[in-house]
Design an enzyme around this catalytic site. Structure first.
Site, PDB file in Angstrom:
ATOM      1  CG  ASN A   1       7.538  -2.727   6.379  1.00 59.64           C
ATOM      2  OD1 ASN A   1       8.604  -3.070   5.865  1.00 59.64           O
ATOM      3  ND2 ASN A   1       6.419  -3.399   6.205  1.00 59.64           N
TER       4      ASN A   1
ATOM      5  CB  CYS B   1       3.423  -6.668   3.454  1.00 56.64           C
ATOM      6  SG  CYS B   1       4.784  -7.600   4.101  1.00 56.64           S
TER       7      CYS B   1
ATOM      8  CD  GLU C   1       7.037  -9.818   1.755  1.00 59.24           C
ATOM      9  OE1 GLU C   1       5.933  -9.260   1.486  1.00 59.24           O
ATOM     10  OE2 GLU C   1       7.745  -9.535   2.723  1.00 59.24           O
TER      11      GLU C   1
ATOM     12  CD  GLU D   1      12.411 -12.753   1.839  1.00 55.78           C
ATOM     13  OE1 GLU D   1      13.368 -12.299   1.207  1.00 55.78           O
ATOM     14  OE2 GLU D   1      11.648 -12.045   2.504  1.00 55.78           O
TER      15      GLU D   1
END
Ligand code: ADP
Length: 487
Positions: free
Chosen positions: A158, A290, A256, A465
């Site tokens: 994505n 997400c 993640e 991150e």
């Protein structure tokens, strides 16, 4: 793919990068443009052997890379950043062609991807240790932070560039070496980034990219004892399965995973800001992020006005070929993604929801397009509210009071991003603190930046991150407890 797509056609690579060499394999697979169905490239189909060679190369490169000074590594990352920006238009076009997002969004992602290299080039110089006052006379307690070692990273389709640099930049900055397996659906962005990395001076073996048979490559990256850190962004079931494999050799792991973001609109919200936030959060990347709003929880007093205002915007959204220029949204990644959105829509309607607005589709008939849609009166038990839709379908759920909104919002195994719209400072503070999420957007639908920590709680994963905390996942702490002999 026609060479006319790129100013520098050599950025279109189709082999793996292993130990500084572009490696072909016996088999190839097609990378398709989701807007047209056209084949963009035939990419080398690699598997376990190539993954093992890549781990060999990363292991061999580790001693020399980690012994460079932070400043020397930072200079290379900075050059890589500059080359990405110099070639931003090519990278954006490649990304739109393989992933589908509109060119303007792809340009934004390229800049975002580059930002992690600049940020971590700076942070590389600040991997400080600590000196602890001794616990006894003559004792010296020093803590240093060292690179964890060879890193394996698996990334999704994505965000074909940014999900890579936000793992690779901190890893390289602190002195780790990396083997990356990008999504087999979007390997071209990864390979183009690797090409520019080599041009910037990233030494052979420090950054390796292998694409192809995901389970076979995954087996090596999670099983090889030389890999000391595994970082994954993708779906929750795959992440859980791969993390479990990593435990056999007790690797450090960052995950993640999927979200199920609530977007809570209180009666006192600024309605224009809430609608703008809803469009940005729900419809960016055609709903395939997400952190996309997945459940709109809207208080009774503002519900009808918010629904009407959002409906006006959703009705204007046009899905088409992202390279064509006039599309607000691109296609979804593939036919299964379109089928999932349709399944969620039908299920919600069967449970009593109404479609208040729909956008248009103007893309080619072979493309995987889904019409943007707004549903009202969605039952909280609908698939739309329980699973990540990953598509341009917004569903509104009504609530009455603050505690109910918090209960509904937290009623999910996921815990990545949540959004609140309210003008009441006390409520903003109470609700932000009560939400079981790693990130909260307060009166904004956009939360991602390289300077802030991105990551989740609960089944959305762990590790952060970006930001100064993004370094922590790639360093190990070492205590040096010294006994100093008296003079
Ligand atoms: P998505 O729903 O985003 O496609 P996936 O979890 O399937 O999520 O994909 C994310 C990444 O995980 C991709 O790079 C994909 O190739 C990889 N992947 C999927 N299944 C496996 C597997 N069995 N082993 C290793 N990697 C996998």
């Amino acid at each position: 793919m026609s060479d006319a797509l790129l100013r520098r056609p050599e950025l279109l690579r189709s082999e793996a990068l292993i130990g500084g060499r572009w490696e072909d394999s016996g088999a190839r697979y097609d990378v398709l443009n989701p807007a047209t169905g056209a084949c963009l490239a035939e990419v080398a189909m690699h598997g376990a052997d190539a993954a093992t060679h890549a781990v060999d190369a990363a292991s061999a490169a580790l001693p020399s890379w980690s012994s460079l000074s932070a400043g020397e590594r930072a200079a290379i990352l900075r050059r890589w950043h500059d080359l990405i920006l110099d070639n931003a238009e090519d990278l954006a076009r490649l990304m739109t062609a393989e992933q589908g997002k509109p060119l303007a969004e792809a340009r934004g992602e390229v800049a975002y991807a580059a930002s992690f290299l600049a940020w971590f080039a700076e942070e590389a110089r600040r991997v400080y240790g600590t000196v602890i006052p001794g616990n006894a006379p003559g004792r010296r307690l020093t803590v240093i932070r060292q690179p964890v070692g060879v890193v394996a990273a698996i990334t999704p389709w994505n965000f074909p560039a940014a999900m890579i640099t936000r793992k690779v930049a901190p890893a390289l900055a602190v002195g780790c070496t990396v083997v990356l397996k990008p999504s087999e659906l979007t390997p071209l962005s990864a390979l183009a980034l690797a090409c520019l990395g080599a041009e910037a001076g990233v030494p052979a073996g420090v950054f390796n990219v292998v694409s192809g048979d995901a389970p076979a490559i995954g087996e090596v990256l999670t099983g090889d004892p030389r890999v000391r850190k595994f970082s994954f962004t993708g779906s929750t079931p795959v992440g859980k399965m791969l993390a479990a494999k990593c435990m056999a050799t007790v690797k450090r792991v960052s995950l993640e995973l999927g979200g199920n973001a609530p977007f809570i609109v209180f009666d006192d919200a600024d309605i224009d800001a809430a609608v703008a936030g809803a469009i940005a959060s729900k419809f960016r990347n055609s709903g395939q992020t997400c952190v996309c709003a997945n459940r709109f929880l809207v208080q009774d007093g503002i519900y009808d006005r918010f629904a009407a205002a959002l409906a006006r915007k959703v009705g204007l959204l046009n899905a088409g070929d992202g390279l064509a220029g006039s599309a607000d949204q691109g296609p979804l990644i593939n036919a299964e993604a379109v089928a999932k959105v349709e399944r969620h829509r039908v299920d919600a309607v069967e449970r009593g929801a109404r479609i208040l607005a729909q956008g248009q589709v103007s893309g080619p008939s072979q493309g995987h397009f889904a019409r943007a849609a707004l549903l009202v009166d969605v039952a909280p038990e609908s698939l739309l509210a329980r699973e990540e839709t990953f598509g341009p379908l917004a569903g509104l759920i009504r609530f009455d009071h603050e505690e109910e909104a918090i209960r509904l919002a937290n009623d999910t195994p996921a815990g990545l991003a949540a959004y609140i719209f309210t003008a009441d400072h006390g409520r903003a503070t109470r609700v932000s603190e009560a939400l079981e999420y790693g990130m909260v957007g307060l009166n904004t639908g956009l939360i991602s930046t390289e300077v802030a920590p991105f990551g989740g709680v609960k089944e959305s994963g762990f590790g952060r991150e970006g930001s100064r905390f993004g370094i922590d996942d790639y360093v190990s702490m070492k205590l040096i407890a010294a006994e100093i002999a008296p003079a």
